[in-house]
Design an enzyme around this catalytic site. Sequence first.
Site, PDB file in Angstrom:
ATOM      1  N   LYS A  31      89.375  -1.341  22.596  1.00  0.00           N
ATOM      2  CA  LYS A  31      89.361  -0.076  22.015  1.00  0.00           C
ATOM      3  C   LYS A  31      90.616   0.295  20.875  1.00  0.00           C
ATOM      4  O   LYS A  31      90.259   0.803  19.905  1.00  0.00           O
ATOM      5  CB  LYS A  31      89.756   0.969  23.039  1.00  0.00           C
ATOM      6  CG  LYS A  31      88.226   1.611  23.572  1.00  0.00           C
ATOM      7  CD  LYS A  31      88.530   2.804  24.455  1.00  0.00           C
ATOM      8  CE  LYS A  31      90.018   2.732  25.366  1.00  0.00           C
ATOM      9  NZ  LYS A  31      90.072   3.772  26.221  1.00  0.00           N
ATOM     10  N   ARG A  55      88.093  12.176  31.348  1.00  0.00           N
ATOM     11  CA  ARG A  55      88.036  11.389  32.273  1.00  0.00           C
ATOM     12  C   ARG A  55      87.158  11.537  33.538  1.00  0.00           C
ATOM     13  O   ARG A  55      86.866  10.737  34.324  1.00  0.00           O
ATOM     14  CB  ARG A  55      89.452  10.813  32.849  1.00  0.00           C
ATOM     15  CG  ARG A  55      90.259  10.204  31.953  1.00  0.00           C
ATOM     16  CD  ARG A  55      91.645   9.682  32.684  1.00  0.00           C
ATOM     17  NE  ARG A  55      92.616   9.246  31.836  1.00  0.00           N
ATOM     18  CZ  ARG A  55      92.707   7.868  31.737  1.00  0.00           C
ATOM     19  NH1 ARG A  55      91.900   6.967  32.533  1.00  0.00           N
ATOM     20  NH2 ARG A  55      93.581   7.298  30.740  1.00  0.00           N
ATOM     21  N   ARG A  71      96.440 -14.081  29.965  1.00  0.00           N
ATOM     22  CA  ARG A  71      97.792 -13.975  29.330  1.00  0.00           C
ATOM     23  C   ARG A  71      98.861 -14.821  30.362  1.00  0.00           C
ATOM     24  O   ARG A  71      98.867 -14.425  31.662  1.00  0.00           O
ATOM     25  CB  ARG A  71      98.097 -12.777  28.885  1.00  0.00           C
ATOM     26  CG  ARG A  71      99.351 -12.559  28.534  1.00  0.00           C
ATOM     27  CD  ARG A  71      99.426 -11.037  27.812  1.00  0.00           C
ATOM     28  NE  ARG A  71      99.116 -10.009  28.821  1.00  0.00           N
ATOM     29  CZ  ARG A  71      99.516  -8.710  28.711  1.00  0.00           C
ATOM     30  NH1 ARG A  71      99.691  -8.321  27.420  1.00  0.00           N
ATOM     31  NH2 ARG A  71      99.231  -7.795  29.618  1.00  0.00           N
ATOM     32  N   ARG A  84     102.277 -11.762  34.461  1.00  0.00           N
ATOM     33  CA  ARG A  84     102.621 -10.572  34.951  1.00  0.00           C
ATOM     34  C   ARG A  84     101.593  -9.999  35.974  1.00  0.00           C
ATOM     35  O   ARG A  84     100.696 -10.530  36.204  1.00  0.00           O
ATOM     36  CB  ARG A  84     102.505  -9.624  33.855  1.00  0.00           C
ATOM     37  CG  ARG A  84     103.773  -9.430  32.727  1.00  0.00           C
ATOM     38  CD  ARG A  84     103.546  -8.602  31.661  1.00  0.00           C
ATOM     39  NE  ARG A  84     102.531  -7.379  31.769  1.00  0.00           N
ATOM     40  CZ  ARG A  84     102.179  -6.779  30.928  1.00  0.00           C
ATOM     41  NH1 ARG A  84     102.667  -6.701  29.907  1.00  0.00           N
ATOM     42  NH2 ARG A  84     101.377  -5.712  31.038  1.00  0.00           N
ATOM     43  N   ARG A 128      91.676  -2.702  38.605  1.00  0.00           N
ATOM     44  CA  ARG A 128      91.640  -1.968  37.405  1.00  0.00           C
ATOM     45  C   ARG A 128      90.344  -1.695  36.977  1.00  0.00           C
ATOM     46  O   ARG A 128      90.095  -0.655  36.660  1.00  0.00           O
ATOM     47  CB  ARG A 128      92.803  -2.644  36.352  1.00  0.00           C
ATOM     48  CG  ARG A 128      93.466  -1.620  35.607  1.00  0.00           C
ATOM     49  CD  ARG A 128      94.554  -2.217  35.112  1.00  0.00           C
ATOM     50  NE  ARG A 128      94.494  -2.396  33.592  1.00  0.00           N
ATOM     51  CZ  ARG A 128      94.985  -3.394  32.832  1.00  0.00           C
ATOM     52  NH1 ARG A 128      95.526  -4.429  33.463  1.00  0.00           N
ATOM     53  NH2 ARG A 128      94.924  -3.458  31.303  1.00  0.00           N
TER      54      ARG A 128
END
Length: 218
Positions: free
Chosen positions: A15, A90, A129, A163, A174
């Site tokens: 996005k 939202r 990552r 992370r 998430r």
Amino acid sequence: MSLNLILMGLPGAGKGTQAQYIVDKYQIPHISTGDMFREAISNETALGLKAKEYTDKGNLVPDEVTNGIVKERLAEDDTKPGFLLDGYPRTLEQADALAQMTEDLNKPLSAVINIDVDPKLLTDRLTGRFICKKCGATYHKLYHMPKVPGTCDVCGGHEFYQREDDKPEAVKTRLKVNIKMNTPLISYYKDRNLLFNVDGSQSIDEVWQKVDQILSSL
């Protein structure tokens, strides 16, 4: 005719990149909820100060305050040619409030662009990552591996870590939360003939071509 847009998509759908392209080409402000809150708080508007009371305590800002801040922002002069909303609405309540305020301000929505990517692909994107422990250089299992396996290109270090929020469990949670939140909104805008789905699994340029095509046709 102004270009009044909402940009939707799950984390990792790309996005941010598309928002930048839209803003650069169509010269409309990119309005994200975080930026709006920060601006209202730093300008010490009545609603900004109200929002600060909640954020200072780590609480969610209630809808009526959020909606008020959005309306203040959409009433500003720089939104005359249009706007790109990101991170709002939202909830269906916020979507109804937005419909009311865009009517009040005479700035009806032109389109809702949803960058649609299979959650499995997003999981691969978001969990790929990893970071060099020594110098912080960032790599990715799919897109950017060190030239020599196990050795950092920048500092030659051999220890890497991931992370916490990039770990598979955190990413799945998430995505689940975001899917739950986005699904009713996607139906809401589809019912109002405002929704355009764009396949976000393509290359960044291909996604942009499709987005640009939609916006040019409005």
